[in-house]
Design a protein around this motif. Structure first.
Motif, short mmCIF file in Angstrom:
data_model
loop_
_atom_site.label_atom_id
_atom_site.label_comp_id
_atom_site.label_asym_id
_atom_site.label_seq_id
_atom_site.Cartn_x
_atom_site.Cartn_y
_atom_site.Cartn_z
N ASN A 1 -7.93 -7.16 5.05
CA ASN A 1 -9.16 -6.93 5.32
C ASN A 1 -9.35 -6.26 6.33
OD1 ASN A 1 -9.70 -6.30 2.37
ND2 ASN A 1 -10.26 -8.76 2.39
N SER B 73 -8.79 1.75 8.52
CA SER B 73 -7.87 1.55 6.84
C SER B 73 -7.85 -0.29 6.91
CB SER B 73 -6.39 2.91 6.74
OG SER B 73 -5.32 2.41 7.72
N SER C 208 -2.98 5.50 -1.38
CA SER C 208 -4.17 5.85 -0.67
C SER C 208 -4.62 6.89 0.01
CB SER C 208 -5.26 4.50 -0.07
OG SER C 208 -6.25 4.92 0.88
N GLU D 133 -4.81 -1.59 1.64
CA GLU D 133 -5.40 -1.28 -0.79
C GLU D 133 -3.85 -1.60 -0.68
OE1 GLU D 133 -7.41 2.19 -1.55
OE2 GLU D 133 -7.33 3.04 0.77
N MET E 165 0.14 -0.85 -0.33
CA MET E 165 0.27 -0.33 -0.13
C MET E 165 0.84 1.33 -0.13
SD MET E 165 -3.40 0.53 2.77
CE MET E 165 -3.73 2.09 2.80
#
Length: 287
Positions: free
Chosen positions: A125, A177, A185, A180, A6
């Protein structure tokens, strides 16, 4: 298996928000640590394997399969400060004898800030604070491993501490968060502690854009200090090339050289040990 990390967006200024945690930004390079079946593979953010460059990290094992995200850092033995150039010396070493020597001379630390997989479970996730809790419960293999500290809410106070210590900056992360993979992001933002420098523009690239920067020496001469490639608007380019035509002193295959009369201010990460600008970004002309 490698996971593309990420990435961070850039915040315009430090801020404080109770929805965020704030971490010191480590001046090293991104490292994804993958342990599978008792074997460790190390990767840069671009999926370049670098396992052999860091034997003190690759030879250490956790009790279970795991994938971690963090930074490789190297502390200057003379100053005690984190030193990016020392990390690059380690990263660029490929021969086994040089790797062994530098492992003794410039040992690295893997500073971990996230856990992506653990005991066969994909954690990406889960909210950041859940992942942080799992990470905090791990026992590190040895002293070459550490966990990035963080504070909640007080971004401006932490940034002031980073400025006082001449460190790279801070990272702000939303507590809720998810991870990702492989994209930039706004859930994660970096705030860089820039240093500013005034330079003279002494030439330009013939191919892709780039201004040559020079700085005066103690004897009044000019010496090269790097190439400015970022932060320059079309208006600034037009102004420079309009004036520089009358200042050309020569050229070679790659560059056109001009009299160093045009001055500019740049923001940089720092000065390198060789006296070069690190990551210069143009901010303005100086009249």
């Amino acid at each position: 298996m490698f996971i593309f990390p990420m990435l961070l967006e850039t915040a315009a200024a430090p801020f404080s928000d109770s929805r965020y945690i704030y971490e010191p930004k480590i001046d090293g390079h991104r490292l994804i640590y993958v342990q599978t079946g008792g074997k460790v593979c190390l990767y840069t953010r671009h999926n370049n394997e670098c396992t052999r460059q860091y034997p003190e990290i690759a030879d250490a094992l956790f009790p279970h399969d795991i994938t971690l995200d963090g930074e490789i850092a190297c502390v200057d033995p003379q100053t005690g400060a984190i030193n990016f150039e020392s990390v690059m010396s380690r990263f660029q070493a490929k021969r086994a004898d040089k790797v062994r020597r530098l492992t003794d001379e410039l040992p690295v630390t893997y500073v971990i800030f996230d856990i992506l997989r653990y005991k066969g479970e994909d954690l990406r996730n889960r909210p950041l604070m859940e992942r942080k809790e799992i990470l905090a419960g791990l026992t590190m293999p040895d002293a070459h491993f550490g966990v990035t500290p963080y504070i909640e809410g007080a971004g401006e106070a932490l940034f002031a501490q980073m400025q006082a210590r001449a460190m790279e900056g801070i990272v702000a992360k939303r507590k809720d968060s998810v991870y990702e993979t492989g994209r930039r992001s706004a859930q994660w933002q970096k705030i860089i502690n820039w240093t500013y420098a005034d330079v003279y523009l002494s030439g330009y690239k013939k191919a892709e854009f780039g201004w040559l920067a020079s700085v005066p020496t103690d004897n009044g001469r000019m010496r090269p200090a790097g190439i400015i490639e970022f932060g320059v608007s079309p208006t600034h380019k037009q102004a420079f090339f309009g004036v520089s035509k009358a200042l050309i002193t020569g050229e070679d295959r790659d560059f056109v050289y001009v009299e160093p009369r045009i001055r500019a201010r740049v923001k940089i990460r720092n000065w390198t040990r060789a006296g070069m600008l690190r990551s210069p970004v143009f901010t303005e002309f100086i009249v």
